[in-house]
Write an enzyme that holds these catalytic residues in place. Structure first.
Site, PDB file in Angstrom:
ATOM      1  N   LYS A 180       0.643  -1.383   0.020  1.00 38.09           N
ATOM      2  CA  LYS A 180      -0.138   0.050   0.121  1.00 38.09           C
ATOM      3  C   LYS A 180       0.833   1.260  -0.009  1.00 38.09           C
ATOM      4  O   LYS A 180       1.456   1.804   1.040  1.00 38.09           O
ATOM      5  CB  LYS A 180      -1.078   0.135   1.160  1.00 38.09           C
ATOM      6  CG  LYS A 180      -1.747   1.238   1.209  1.00 38.09           C
ATOM      7  CD  LYS A 180      -2.274   1.656   2.565  1.00 38.09           C
ATOM      8  CE  LYS A 180      -2.183   3.107   2.759  1.00 38.09           C
ATOM      9  NZ  LYS A 180      -2.149   4.077   1.861  1.00 38.09           N
ATOM     10  N   GLU A 255       9.660   1.869  10.786  1.00 38.99           N
ATOM     11  CA  GLU A 255      10.426   3.025  10.760  1.00 38.99           C
ATOM     12  C   GLU A 255       9.584   4.283  10.890  1.00 38.99           C
ATOM     13  O   GLU A 255       9.002   4.555  10.169  1.00 38.99           O
ATOM     14  CB  GLU A 255      11.114   2.667   9.401  1.00 38.99           C
ATOM     15  CG  GLU A 255      11.603   1.485   8.811  1.00 38.99           C
ATOM     16  CD  GLU A 255      13.118   1.541   9.480  1.00 38.99           C
ATOM     17  OE1 GLU A 255      13.609   2.554   9.958  1.00 38.99           O
ATOM     18  OE2 GLU A 255      13.694   0.237   9.556  1.00 38.99           O
ATOM     19  N   CYS A 289      12.837  11.575   7.459  1.00 34.20           N
ATOM     20  CA  CYS A 289      12.812  11.056   8.829  1.00 34.20           C
ATOM     21  C   CYS A 289      14.008  11.386   9.634  1.00 34.20           C
ATOM     22  O   CYS A 289      13.960  11.499  10.912  1.00 34.20           O
ATOM     23  CB  CYS A 289      12.678   9.634   8.639  1.00 34.20           C
ATOM     24  SG  CYS A 289      13.674   8.428   7.968  1.00 34.20           S
ATOM     25  N   GLU A 390       8.470  16.253  15.923  1.00 35.50           N
ATOM     26  CA  GLU A 390       8.826  16.233  14.492  1.00 35.50           C
ATOM     27  C   GLU A 390       8.005  17.164  13.738  1.00 35.50           C
ATOM     28  O   GLU A 390       6.943  17.323  13.531  1.00 35.50           O
ATOM     29  CB  GLU A 390       8.593  14.854  14.024  1.00 35.50           C
ATOM     30  CG  GLU A 390       9.199  14.627  12.665  1.00 35.50           C
ATOM     31  CD  GLU A 390       9.173  13.506  12.210  1.00 35.50           C
ATOM     32  OE1 GLU A 390       7.950  12.851  12.362  1.00 35.50           O
ATOM     33  OE2 GLU A 390       9.928  12.716  11.788  1.00 35.50           O
TER      34      GLU A 390
HETATM   35  P1  NDP Z   1       1.687   8.365   8.065  1.00 36.31           P
HETATM   36  O1  NDP Z   1       2.108   7.721   9.175  1.00 36.31           O
HETATM   37  O2  NDP Z   1       0.582   9.419   8.091  1.00 36.31           O
HETATM   38  O3  NDP Z   1       1.197   7.419   6.930  1.00 36.31           O
HETATM   39  C1  NDP Z   1       2.239   6.451   6.405  1.00 36.31           C
HETATM   40  C2  NDP Z   1       1.518   5.286   5.792  1.00 36.31           C
HETATM   41  O4  NDP Z   1       0.584   5.026   6.648  1.00 36.31           O
HETATM   42  C3  NDP Z   1       0.558   5.941   4.518  1.00 36.31           C
HETATM   43  O5  NDP Z   1       0.689   4.933   3.526  1.00 36.31           O
HETATM   44  C4  NDP Z   1      -0.742   6.191   5.159  1.00 36.31           C
HETATM   45  O6  NDP Z   1      -1.824   6.119   4.302  1.00 36.31           O
HETATM   46  C5  NDP Z   1      -0.673   4.944   6.056  1.00 36.31           C
HETATM   47  N1  NDP Z   1      -1.555   4.820   7.222  1.00 36.31           N
HETATM   48  C6  NDP Z   1      -2.239   6.125   7.879  1.00 36.31           C
HETATM   49  N2  NDP Z   1      -3.196   5.828   8.820  1.00 36.31           N
HETATM   50  C7  NDP Z   1      -3.009   4.422   8.904  1.00 36.31           C
HETATM   51  C8  NDP Z   1      -3.499   3.645   9.695  1.00 36.31           C
HETATM   52  N3  NDP Z   1      -4.468   3.808  10.706  1.00 36.31           N
HETATM   53  N4  NDP Z   1      -3.293   1.945   9.540  1.00 36.31           N
HETATM   54  C9  NDP Z   1      -2.398   1.793   8.637  1.00 36.31           C
HETATM   55  N5  NDP Z   1      -1.681   2.509   7.830  1.00 36.31           N
HETATM   56  C10 NDP Z   1      -2.078   3.733   7.897  1.00 36.31           C
HETATM   57  O7  NDP Z   1       3.020   9.283   7.629  1.00 36.31           O
HETATM   58  P2  NDP Z   1       3.348  10.127   6.433  1.00 36.31           P
HETATM   59  O8  NDP Z   1       2.963   9.499   5.140  1.00 36.31           O
HETATM   60  O9  NDP Z   1       2.845  11.463   7.049  1.00 36.31           O
HETATM   61  O10 NDP Z   1       4.895  10.101   6.476  1.00 36.31           O
HETATM   62  C11 NDP Z   1       5.620  10.962   7.308  1.00 36.31           C
HETATM   63  C12 NDP Z   1       6.349  10.264   8.530  1.00 36.31           C
HETATM   64  O11 NDP Z   1       6.989   8.988   8.192  1.00 36.31           O
HETATM   65  C13 NDP Z   1       6.982  11.146   9.300  1.00 36.31           C
HETATM   66  O12 NDP Z   1       6.722  10.999  10.569  1.00 36.31           O
HETATM   67  C14 NDP Z   1       8.759  10.342   9.066  1.00 36.31           C
HETATM   68  O13 NDP Z   1       9.383  10.651  10.112  1.00 36.31           O
HETATM   69  C15 NDP Z   1       8.073   9.119   8.883  1.00 36.31           C
HETATM   70  N6  NDP Z   1       9.077   8.364   8.098  1.00 36.31           N
HETATM   71  C16 NDP Z   1      10.118   7.595   8.727  1.00 36.31           C
HETATM   72  C17 NDP Z   1      11.159   6.942   7.857  1.00 36.31           C
HETATM   73  C18 NDP Z   1      12.262   6.198   8.630  1.00 36.31           C
HETATM   74  O14 NDP Z   1      12.977   5.387   8.071  1.00 36.31           O
HETATM   75  N7  NDP Z   1      12.057   5.914   9.784  1.00 36.31           N
HETATM   76  C19 NDP Z   1      11.161   7.269   6.450  1.00 36.31           C
HETATM   77  C20 NDP Z   1      10.131   7.928   5.774  1.00 36.31           C
HETATM   78  C21 NDP Z   1       9.165   8.580   6.905  1.00 36.31           C
HETATM   79  P3  NDP Z   1      -2.437   7.290   3.516  1.00 36.31           P
HETATM   80  O15 NDP Z   1      -2.263   7.172   2.385  1.00 36.31           O
HETATM   81  O16 NDP Z   1      -3.769   7.377   3.925  1.00 36.31           O
HETATM   82  O17 NDP Z   1      -1.797   8.619   4.333  1.00 36.31           O
END
Ligand code: NDP
Length: 496
Positions: A180, A255, A289, A390
């Site tokens: 997804k 992550e 991140c 963040e």
């Molecule tokens: P989100 O947590 O909002 O979303 C990440 C993914 O999870 C999207 O595909 C989202 O879908 C999905 N999602 C949202 N809600 C749920 C749920 N209840 N159950 C399952 N899946 C869900 O993060 P962002 O996309 O806003 O990304 C930014 C964040 O990711 C930052 O906090 C960043 O630090 C972190 N990040 C960490 C990395 C690492 O390596 N540690 C690397 C890159 C980012 P939808 O399409 O609906 O948004």
């Protein structure tokens, strides 16, 4: 991939079939640099997601992928890498339009994605083994096996690369996949799956399900037929995934976010430290991140550092990713833009001093997109929200410290533990300090570099598990102990 009057019609891929959205609910995808509609993506229902999971389960149980030799699977992975490289320009362009990043960053991501497939193709063929001396006439050994159905949920900041960090090791290990992408960046996901289909990966092994996190993501995380969920995203959603995964105690790899310290001592090579500190926060428009969003500078050079850092930050040209003169791209969405602007207001209210930026950029046509000037807050204290939370944008705080001890204390004064850096001309001091920074990814005299070979992940609330390297493959493998009795006769435990 169909392009109708410049709007790309995206489809889901389930059991080897490309599918339109079943219902009327469609996700309209925009280019964050100008808000033009660039794609329409399906929003899968819970039922469609469950169907994809079942398809992946059936494919796994059939052994069509897991029973292949590692040489055969590696050959597929290398072919995927070849195709990614052949399509690098198109993939990079799509990533720019979808995410808002600048072209050079996108090109780097796509090349790195190809490298990741090649790395895991090599790793899965690498000779490896563990046997144990046990206190019986038994030969004990370990074999590794795929976990089963892997649910992969990825964010929007590195759409292609974060996907590949999961897909490459998952496929290498012999798992089947339900994937997804984030709703705001689904375009390269479809292109990648087209490539996976084109090289002949058997039907049912790779399944793409686009849709809302709260529906598709949640269904994957909850499903009893998913054996592992690998998630990259926010700490908040990571917690939800963990709860949902408890139903069948599936394996989880998380992550998550960060608020990473970048410690700069007075004896560091000054220009190198300033340069990497800029890259640490403004690369990817700060939507990274591991961004070095908290710069900690030794007292003696605090003012000088701020002066030079601000001078250089002001020179960074934000603009559309396809414009070759742009050095920093757009914010990915209006929601994220508003979050960042909200934090800038919070910083001002908390009493931090704005040294530069702090506003949306609207001149020279930028008003059509989501752009924010490189922003620097100084004279901050650790209790401020802009230092603790963040922001995920081009906003950095610069704090001063007196000595090694205070630098370490400030660096670790956070719930996160993803990354950290130290700049110093004294090797022993740099080593002492970096060893005390509670984070999973660290750098000495650099910041932000990533290698397919080295594990990536966080301490504390920055996650569980590691991507990349051998650890990244371990996440997608079960470990089985096999004991071979070398003295075949009845155990004699119960009297006969
Ligand atoms: P989100 O947590 O909002 O979303 C990440 C993914 O999870 C999207 O595909 C989202 O879908 C999905 N999602 C949202 N809600 C749920 C749920 N209840 N159950 C399952 N899946 C869900 O993060 P962002 O996309 O806003 O990304 C930014 C964040 O990711 C930052 O906090 C960043 O630090 C972190 N990040 C960490 C990395 C690492 O390596 N540690 C690397 C890159 C980012 P939808 O399409 O609906 O948004």
């Amino acid at each position: 991939m169909a392009v109708t009057s410049t709007i790309i019609e995206l489809k889901n891929y389930i059991g080897g079939e490309w599918r339109q959205a079943m219902g009327d609910d469609v996700n309209v995808v925009i280019n964050p640099a100008n808000q033009e509609v660039i794609a329409r993506a399906p929003r899968a229902t819970k039922e469609e997601t469950e169907e994809a999971i079942l398809v992946a389960k059936t494919a796994f149980e059939s052994g069509i992928w897991s029973n292949m030799t590692t040489y055969e699977r590696a050959a597929y992975l290398n072919k995927i890498a070849d195709k990614i490289e052949e399509n690098l320009d198109e993939l990079a362009m799509l990533e720019v339009m979808d995410n808002g990043k600048i072209k050079t960053e996108a090109e780097f991501d796509i090349a790195d994605a190809a490298g990741c497939f090649r790395y895991y193709a090599g790793l899965i063929m690498a000779p490896e083994g563990e046997t144990y001396q046990v206190p019986e006439d038994v030969q004990a050994m370990v074999v590794k096996e795929p976990v089963g159905v892997a649910g992969l949920i990825v964010p929007w900041n590195f759409p292609m690369l974060m996907s590949v960090w999961k897909i490459a090791p998952a496929l290498a290990a012999g798992n089947t996949i339900v994937y997804k992408p984030a709703e705001s960046t689904p375009i390269t996901a479809m292109k990648l799956v087209e490539i996976i289909e084109e090289v002949g990966v058997p039907k049912g092994v790779m399944n793409l399900v686009m849709g809302k996190g709260s529906v598709v993501g949640q269904t994957i995380a909850e499903s009893k037929d998913v054996d592992l969920v690998s998630f990259t995203g926010s700490t908040e959603v990571g917690r939800e995934i963990m709860k949902a995964a408890a139903g069948n105690l599936k394996k989880i790899s998380l992550e998550l976010g960060g608020k990473s310290p970048n410690i700069i001592f007075a004896d560091a090579d000054f220009e190198t430290a300033v340069d990497y500190a800029l890259m640490g926060i403004y690369y990817g428009t700060g939507q990274v991140c591991s961004a070095g969003s908290r710069i900690l500078v030794e007292e003696g050079i605090y003012d000088k550092f701020i002066e030079r850092f601000v001078e250089r930050a002001k020179q960074i040209k934000a603009g559309p990713g396809l414009d070759e003169s742009s050095q920093m791209g757009a914010i990915n969405s209006e929601a994220q833009l508003n979050t960042i602007l909200k934090y800038i207001e919070i910083g001002k209210q908390e009493g931090a001093k704005l040294a530069c930026g702090g506003h949306r950029l609207t001149e020279n046509g930028l008003d059509k997109g989501f752009f924010i000037a490189p922003t620097v807050f100084v004279n901050v204290t650790s209790d401020m929200r802009i230092v603790q939370e963040e922001i995920f944008g081009p906003v950095v705080t610069i704090q001063s410290f007196k000595d090694e001890e205070e630098a370490i204390k400030l660096a670790n004064d956070t719930d996160f533990g993803l990354a950290g850096g130290v700049f110093s001309g004294d090797g022993a001091k740099a080593m002492r300090v970096i060893k005390k920074v509670r984070a999973g990814i660290t750098w000495v005299n650099s910041f932000g570099t990533t290698y397919n070979e080295a594990p990536w992940g966080g301490y504390k609330q920055s996650g569980i598990g590691r991507s990349l390297g051998t650890y990244g493959l371990d996440d997608f493998q079960e470990i089985k102990q096999i004991n071979i009795n070398l003295d075949v006769q009845p155990a004699g435990w119960f009297p006969n």
